[in-house]
Scaffold this active site. Structure first.
Site, mmCIF file in Angstrom:
data_model
loop_
_atom_site.group_PDB
_atom_site.id
_atom_site.type_symbol
_atom_site.label_atom_id
_atom_site.label_comp_id
_atom_site.label_asym_id
_atom_site.label_seq_id
_atom_site.Cartn_x
_atom_site.Cartn_y
_atom_site.Cartn_z
ATOM 1 N N ILE A 53 -60.321 -81.901 -6.563
ATOM 2 C CA ILE A 53 -59.087 -82.272 -5.860
ATOM 3 C C ILE A 53 -59.398 -82.473 -4.371
ATOM 4 O O ILE A 53 -58.887 -83.385 -3.744
ATOM 5 C CB ILE A 53 -58.016 -81.161 -6.018
ATOM 6 C CG1 ILE A 53 -57.839 -80.775 -7.502
ATOM 7 C CG2 ILE A 53 -56.697 -81.571 -5.366
ATOM 8 C CD1 ILE A 53 -56.948 -81.620 -8.324
ATOM 9 N N GLY A 54 -60.219 -81.561 -3.806
ATOM 10 C CA GLY A 54 -60.643 -81.737 -2.415
ATOM 11 C C GLY A 54 -59.665 -81.207 -1.374
ATOM 12 O O GLY A 54 -59.730 -81.591 -0.214
ATOM 13 N N ASN A 66 -60.019 -68.485 1.731
ATOM 14 C CA ASN A 66 -60.755 -69.221 0.703
ATOM 15 C C ASN A 66 -62.164 -69.496 1.236
ATOM 16 O O ASN A 66 -62.390 -70.477 1.936
ATOM 17 C CB ASN A 66 -60.009 -70.514 0.366
ATOM 18 C CG ASN A 66 -60.748 -71.339 -0.661
ATOM 19 O OD1 ASN A 66 -61.846 -70.963 -1.094
ATOM 20 N ND2 ASN A 66 -60.163 -72.443 -1.063
ATOM 21 N N CYS A 76 -65.267 -72.749 0.572
ATOM 22 C CA CYS A 76 -65.362 -74.072 1.174
ATOM 23 C C CYS A 76 -66.623 -74.164 2.035
ATOM 24 O O CYS A 76 -67.182 -73.140 2.437
ATOM 25 C CB CYS A 76 -64.118 -74.339 2.016
ATOM 26 S SG CYS A 76 -63.639 -72.945 3.013
ATOM 27 N N ASN A 82 -63.873 -68.111 -7.549
ATOM 28 C CA ASN A 82 -63.347 -69.476 -7.543
ATOM 29 C C ASN A 82 -64.019 -70.258 -8.685
ATOM 30 O O ASN A 82 -64.656 -69.660 -9.545
ATOM 31 C CB ASN A 82 -63.625 -70.118 -6.185
ATOM 32 C CG ASN A 82 -62.567 -71.122 -5.790
ATOM 33 O OD1 ASN A 82 -62.230 -72.017 -6.561
ATOM 34 N ND2 ASN A 82 -62.034 -70.989 -4.595
ATOM 35 N N GLY A 103 -55.424 -69.295 -13.377
ATOM 36 C CA GLY A 103 -55.389 -70.680 -12.907
ATOM 37 C C GLY A 103 -55.197 -71.645 -14.054
ATOM 38 O O GLY A 103 -54.083 -72.052 -14.378
HETATM 39 C C1 LIG Z 1 -56.588 -78.052 -10.307
HETATM 40 C C2 LIG Z 1 -57.159 -76.882 -9.559
HETATM 41 C C3 LIG Z 1 -56.937 -76.756 -8.183
HETATM 42 C C4 LIG Z 1 -57.454 -75.656 -7.480
HETATM 43 N N1 LIG Z 1 -57.196 -75.544 -6.140
HETATM 44 C C5 LIG Z 1 -57.629 -74.428 -5.479
HETATM 45 C C6 LIG Z 1 -57.303 -74.218 -4.118
HETATM 46 O O1 LIG Z 1 -56.595 -75.005 -3.482
HETATM 47 N N2 LIG Z 1 -57.780 -73.098 -3.522
HETATM 48 C C7 LIG Z 1 -58.538 -72.155 -4.184
HETATM 49 O O2 LIG Z 1 -58.934 -71.139 -3.585
HETATM 50 N N3 LIG Z 1 -58.841 -72.318 -5.485
HETATM 51 C C8 LIG Z 1 -58.401 -73.421 -6.138
HETATM 52 N N4 LIG Z 1 -58.691 -73.573 -7.467
HETATM 53 C C9 LIG Z 1 -59.465 -72.522 -8.160
HETATM 54 C C10 LIG Z 1 -58.535 -71.556 -8.858
HETATM 55 O O3 LIG Z 1 -57.703 -70.883 -7.931
HETATM 56 C C11 LIG Z 1 -59.339 -70.510 -9.655
HETATM 57 O O4 LIG Z 1 -60.085 -69.729 -8.751
HETATM 58 C C12 LIG Z 1 -60.295 -71.137 -10.647
HETATM 59 O O5 LIG Z 1 -59.692 -72.237 -11.292
HETATM 60 C C13 LIG Z 1 -60.779 -70.128 -11.697
HETATM 61 O O6 LIG Z 1 -59.720 -69.582 -12.423
HETATM 62 P P1 LIG Z 1 -59.254 -70.184 -13.857
HETATM 63 O O7 LIG Z 1 -60.457 -70.226 -14.734
HETATM 64 O O8 LIG Z 1 -58.178 -69.236 -14.310
HETATM 65 O O9 LIG Z 1 -58.710 -71.556 -13.595
HETATM 66 C C14 LIG Z 1 -58.200 -74.673 -8.177
HETATM 67 C C15 LIG Z 1 -58.417 -74.808 -9.555
HETATM 68 C C16 LIG Z 1 -57.913 -75.890 -10.244
HETATM 69 C C17 LIG Z 1 -58.158 -75.987 -11.728
#
Ligand SMILES: Cc1cc2nc3c(=O)[nH]c(=O)nc-3n(C[C@H](O)[C@H](O)[C@H](O)COP(=O)(O)O)c2cc1C
Length: 303
Positions: free
Chosen positions: A69-70, A124, A127, A189, A261
């Site tokens: 997503i970035g 976070n 990054c 993450n 997530g």
């Molecule tokens: C679509 C998407 C967007 C994410 N955006 C962020 C973000 O903005 N900031 C962040 O710290 N982690 C972000 N993550 C990571 C999630 O917060 C999480 O740490 C990661 O997906 C692992 O957990 P999960 O396996 O339950 O998804 C994102 C994950 C996904 C799938």
């Protein structure tokens, strides 16, 4: 019904199940009662506005997903003015996820939030640190420590650090964050990864992205175990939490709470189902949340 409340990283939470940043928004209030969550965690925001990566940004990946997503963001001022009040209108504490390119920018963000009613900040650290040539902050104990120390110097708000499973020594990074004044850790993450289409071309425009969902759980358990063995501050398990059995496993690995997530993306009601399941199990065992967690940890470690 079992009392699932706990104090974690300086914040009183109604229960130990919370959203992972970037996978949750206030639109979920139309689908389930978001006031039942342990906390509200918006998508990461950055100091200035950013557009994020071009599409395609998501791809399926063997039981999980790859996202690139970035971090699109409207910037910190727009967030504080337009978005934070909407989150604060709900009952759970609001943990604002922030990211920046340098340690000094992180500290500026922390100072900016000091004067707001955000309940805590999630740094976070997954990054890239532009001063270290793009190395992820949480890949290196010194980079992580510099960010936490800089933020700690300018705010008394609880600081939670979101770490990465890509660190070779996650326990050392966790210890550095604790020493610099972090109140809790989120482990972790997404894992840097790549998915190709049938012609061998990358499926997301950024070529690589972050792997999430069930394939990440064994990796998440390992880093939670490593960190929980090294620090006294609480660790929140994150990576592939979809079912109650995943919650039990994260507790056994040493987590005090879990963040969900991909589980929410797959099925929006996942978090409330986990909260109900956890309460029912604790009631059925006639125990408390703390004793339930402790028993699972003792069984896993033998002490
Ligand atoms: C679509 C998407 C967007 C994410 N955006 C962020 C973000 O903005 N900031 C962040 O710290 N982690 C972000 N993550 C990571 C999630 O917060 C999480 O740490 C990661 O997906 C692992 O957990 P999960 O396996 O339950 O998804 C994102 C994950 C996904 C799938």
């Amino acid at each position: 019904m079992a009392d699932l409340s706990l104090t974690l990283g300086g914040i009183a939470l109604p229960c130990p199940v919370l959203p992972a940043s970037g996978t949750f928004g206030l639109q979920h209030a139309r689908v389930f009662d978001i006031d039942r969550l342990g906390a509200l965690v918006p998508k990461t925001i950055t100091p200035g506005a950013r557009t994020g990566h071009p599409a395609p940004r998501l791809a399926e990946a063997a039981g999980g997903i790859l996202n690139a997503i970035g971090i699109p963001s409207d910037g910190v001022e727009a967030f504080i003015r337009d978005v934070l009040p909407l989150y604060k209108a709900h009952r759970p504490p609001v943990i604002v996820s922030v990211s920046a390119d340098t340690a000094a920018e992180f500290a500026d963000m922390a100072a900016r939030f000091s004067g707001t009613d955000a309940d805590g900040l999630e740094l976070n650290l997954s990054c890239p640190n532009l001063e270290a040539g793009g190395r992820i902050f949480a890949a290196d104990p010194r980079d992580a420590e510099a960010v936490v120390a800089g933020c700690r110097a300018v705010t008394t708000k609880p600081l939670w650090c979101k770490l990465t499973p890509a660190a070779t020594a996650p326990g050392a990074v966790a210890a550095a964050c604790e020493a610099a004044g972090a109140d809790a850790l989120i482990a972790g993450n997404t894992m840097p990864a790549m998915v190709l289409d049938k012609n061998g071309a990358p499926r997301v425009s950024n070529r690589t992205g972050g792997l999430s969902g069930p394939p990440l759980k064994p990796v998440g358990l390992r880093i939670v175990d490593d960190m929980a063995g090294r620090v006294a501050i609480p660790v929140i398990g994150c990576g592939g939490v979809m079912t109650l059995s995943d919650v039990r496993d994260y507790f056994a690995a040493g987590a005090s709470a879990v963040a969900v997530g991909t589980g929410t993306l797959a099925r929006p009601s996942t978090m409330v189902r986990l909260i109900d399941g956890l309460a029912a199990e604790i009631d059925a065992r006639g125990t408390t949340l703390a004793a339930f967690r402790e028993a699972l940890r003792v069984a896993a470690t033998g002490r």
